[in-house]
Design a protein around this motif. Structure first.
Motif, PDB file in Angstrom:
ATOM      1  N   MET A   1       0.787  -1.066  -0.026  1.00 30.37           N
ATOM      2  CA  MET A   1      -0.063   0.113   0.180  1.00 30.37           C
ATOM      3  C   MET A   1       0.934   1.140  -0.030  1.00 30.37           C
ATOM      4  SD  MET A   1      -2.979  -1.427   0.367  1.00 30.37           S
ATOM      5  CE  MET A   1      -4.006  -0.164   0.569  1.00 30.37           C
ATOM      6  N   LEU A   2       0.735   2.154  -0.857  1.00 31.72           N
ATOM      7  CA  LEU A   2       1.419   3.275  -0.731  1.00 31.72           C
ATOM      8  C   LEU A   2       0.656   4.550   0.179  1.00 31.72           C
ATOM      9  CD1 LEU A   2       3.449   5.471  -2.162  1.00 31.72           C
ATOM     10  CD2 LEU A   2       1.762   5.945  -3.842  1.00 31.72           C
ATOM     11  N   LEU A   3       1.326   4.808   1.050  1.00 34.17           N
ATOM     12  CA  LEU A   3       1.103   5.837   2.087  1.00 34.17           C
ATOM     13  C   LEU A   3       1.656   7.086   1.802  1.00 34.17           C
ATOM     14  CD1 LEU A   3       0.744   3.934   5.381  1.00 34.17           C
ATOM     15  CD2 LEU A   3      -1.081   4.397   3.775  1.00 34.17           C
ATOM     16  N   ILE A  14       2.050  15.694  10.966  1.00 32.67           N
ATOM     17  CA  ILE A  14       2.106  14.888   9.511  1.00 32.67           C
ATOM     18  C   ILE A  14       0.875  13.820   9.705  1.00 32.67           C
ATOM     19  CG2 ILE A  14       3.395  13.079   8.412  1.00 32.67           C
ATOM     20  CD1 ILE A  14       4.795  15.696   8.135  1.00 32.67           C
ATOM     21  N   SER A  15       0.308  13.935   8.531  1.00 34.42           N
ATOM     22  CA  SER A  15      -0.851  12.864   8.389  1.00 34.42           C
ATOM     23  C   SER A  15      -0.706  11.828   7.456  1.00 34.42           C
ATOM     24  CB  SER A  15      -2.205  13.839   8.099  1.00 34.42           C
ATOM     25  OG  SER A  15      -3.146  12.788   7.818  1.00 34.42           O
ATOM     26  N   TRP A  16      -0.701  10.739   7.946  1.00 36.89           N
ATOM     27  CA  TRP A  16      -0.624   9.517   7.012  1.00 36.89           C
ATOM     28  C   TRP A  16      -1.582   9.033   6.386  1.00 36.89           C
ATOM     29  CZ3 TRP A  16       4.140   8.253   5.081  1.00 36.89           C
ATOM     30  CH2 TRP A  16       5.125   8.778   5.568  1.00 36.89           C
ATOM     31  N   GLU A  17      -1.870   8.999   4.839  1.00 39.45           N
ATOM     32  CA  GLU A  17      -3.116   8.908   4.202  1.00 39.45           C
ATOM     33  C   GLU A  17      -2.858   7.971   2.820  1.00 39.45           C
ATOM     34  OE1 GLU A  17      -3.970  12.994   3.075  1.00 39.45           O
ATOM     35  OE2 GLU A  17      -4.031  13.713   5.375  1.00 39.45           O
ATOM     36  N   LEU A  18      -3.721   7.751   2.430  1.00 41.70           N
ATOM     37  CA  LEU A  18      -3.591   6.926   0.996  1.00 41.70           C
ATOM     38  C   LEU A  18      -3.655   8.115  -0.038  1.00 41.70           C
ATOM     39  CD1 LEU A  18      -6.287   4.108   1.421  1.00 41.70           C
ATOM     40  CD2 LEU A  18      -3.459   3.722   1.396  1.00 41.70           C
ATOM     41  N   PRO A  19      -3.071   8.109  -1.102  1.00 41.71           N
ATOM     42  CA  PRO A  19      -2.997   9.276  -2.194  1.00 41.71           C
ATOM     43  C   PRO A  19      -4.497   9.311  -2.420  1.00 41.71           C
ATOM     44  CG  PRO A  19      -1.390   7.658  -2.758  1.00 41.71           C
ATOM     45  CD  PRO A  19      -2.067   6.968  -1.531  1.00 41.71           C
ATOM     46  N   GLY A  70      -5.878   1.272  -7.432  1.00 40.55           N
ATOM     47  CA  GLY A  70      -5.132   1.505  -8.493  1.00 40.55           C
ATOM     48  C   GLY A  70      -4.221   0.011  -8.606  1.00 40.55           C
ATOM     49  N   LEU A  71      -3.961  -0.444  -9.815  1.00 42.88           N
ATOM     50  CA  LEU A  71      -3.489  -1.892 -10.136  1.00 42.88           C
ATOM     51  C   LEU A  71      -2.275  -1.589 -11.052  1.00 42.88           C
ATOM     52  CD1 LEU A  71      -6.595  -4.115  -9.968  1.00 42.88           C
ATOM     53  CD2 LEU A  71      -4.907  -3.913  -8.191  1.00 42.88           C
ATOM     54  N   GLY A  72      -1.369  -2.329 -10.918  1.00 40.40           N
ATOM     55  CA  GLY A  72      -0.255  -2.475 -12.188  1.00 40.40           C
ATOM     56  C   GLY A  72       0.487  -1.283 -12.113  1.00 40.40           C
ATOM     57  N   ARG A  88       6.937   9.625   1.030  1.00 37.88           N
ATOM     58  CA  ARG A  88       5.807   8.492   0.894  1.00 37.88           C
ATOM     59  C   ARG A  88       6.555   7.123   1.332  1.00 37.88           C
ATOM     60  NH1 ARG A  88       7.276   7.723  -5.780  1.00 37.88           N
ATOM     61  NH2 ARG A  88       9.466   7.513  -5.440  1.00 37.88           N
ATOM     62  N   ARG A  89       5.768   6.317   1.600  1.00 33.32           N
ATOM     63  CA  ARG A  89       6.037   4.957   2.240  1.00 33.32           C
ATOM     64  C   ARG A  89       5.269   3.775   1.585  1.00 33.32           C
ATOM     65  NH1 ARG A  89       5.081   5.338   8.600  1.00 33.32           N
ATOM     66  NH2 ARG A  89       6.977   7.091   9.136  1.00 33.32           N
ATOM     67  N   VAL A  90       5.814   2.726   1.100  1.00 34.51           N
ATOM     68  CA  VAL A  90       5.251   1.548   0.738  1.00 34.51           C
ATOM     69  C   VAL A  90       5.075   0.653   1.600  1.00 34.51           C
ATOM     70  CG1 VAL A  90       5.088  -0.256  -1.071  1.00 34.51           C
ATOM     71  CG2 VAL A  90       5.552   2.064  -1.832  1.00 34.51           C
ATOM     72  N   VAL A  91       4.062   0.063   2.315  1.00 30.51           N
ATOM     73  CA  VAL A  91       4.086  -0.760   3.352  1.00 30.51           C
ATOM     74  C   VAL A  91       3.160  -2.038   3.195  1.00 30.51           C
ATOM     75  CG1 VAL A  91       4.413   1.214   4.944  1.00 30.51           C
ATOM     76  CG2 VAL A  91       2.039   0.498   4.526  1.00 30.51           C
ATOM     77  N   PRO A  92       3.405  -2.922   3.716  1.00 26.53           N
ATOM     78  CA  PRO A  92       2.228  -4.188   3.665  1.00 26.53           C
ATOM     79  C   PRO A  92       0.890  -3.754   3.885  1.00 26.53           C
ATOM     80  CG  PRO A  92       4.398  -4.709   4.795  1.00 26.53           C
ATOM     81  CD  PRO A  92       4.410  -3.565   4.598  1.00 26.53           C
ATOM     82  N   LEU A  93      -0.343  -4.395   3.276  1.00 24.91           N
ATOM     83  CA  LEU A  93      -1.455  -4.099   3.771  1.00 24.91           C
ATOM     84  C   LEU A  93      -1.603  -4.331   5.431  1.00 24.91           C
ATOM     85  CD1 LEU A  93      -4.415  -3.677   3.243  1.00 24.91           C
ATOM     86  CD2 LEU A  93      -4.703  -6.160   2.768  1.00 24.91           C
TER      87      LEU A  93
END
Length: 125
Positions: A1-3, A14-19, A70-72, A88-93
């Protein structure tokens, strides 16, 4: 998941959110999602699937929203405005869900999106 982590002046943190973001009056929701994903995260999705439609508050506004997945995705450089400072951070679901449950993610649309995504996965098996 991109945060994405953005400084929110109202919260003074700072607020962590999905785009995410809004679409213009005549803008296709998938085109708006692609634009926001690129601006905030530096990614481009191969396709978008509709997760659900929702209303943040029917008492305050008649405007609703769409939650898209969003996929791919292909990574690139974010296309931010000069005054935007986004991490930005990419984290496991599982980590994103934990962050939402434990209060690290407090933004409502991100929480609803994670819940809808999980419910859909669990429903499909």
């Amino acid at each position: 998941m991109l945060l994405v982590g953005q400084y929110r002046h109202l919260l003074r943190e700072i607020s962590w959110e999905l785009p995410g973001g809004g679409a213009g009056p005549d803008e296709d929701p998938r085109a708006a999602a692609q634009r926001e994903l690129r601006e905030e995260g530096g990614y481009r999705a191969g396709r978008f699937d509709l997760l659900t439609r929702f209303f943040p508050s029917k008492r305050v506004s008649r405007r609703g929203g769409l939650l898209l997945r969003g996929l791919g995705s292909d990574a690139g450089r974010p296309a931010r405005d000069d005054d935007e400072f986004i991490e930005r951070r990419v984290v496991p679901l599982a980590d994103a869900v934990r962050m939402a449950v434990e209060g690290e993610i407090t933004e409502s649309v991100s929480k609803v999106t994670l819940l809808q995504y999980l419910a859909g996965r669990n429903h499909r098996g």
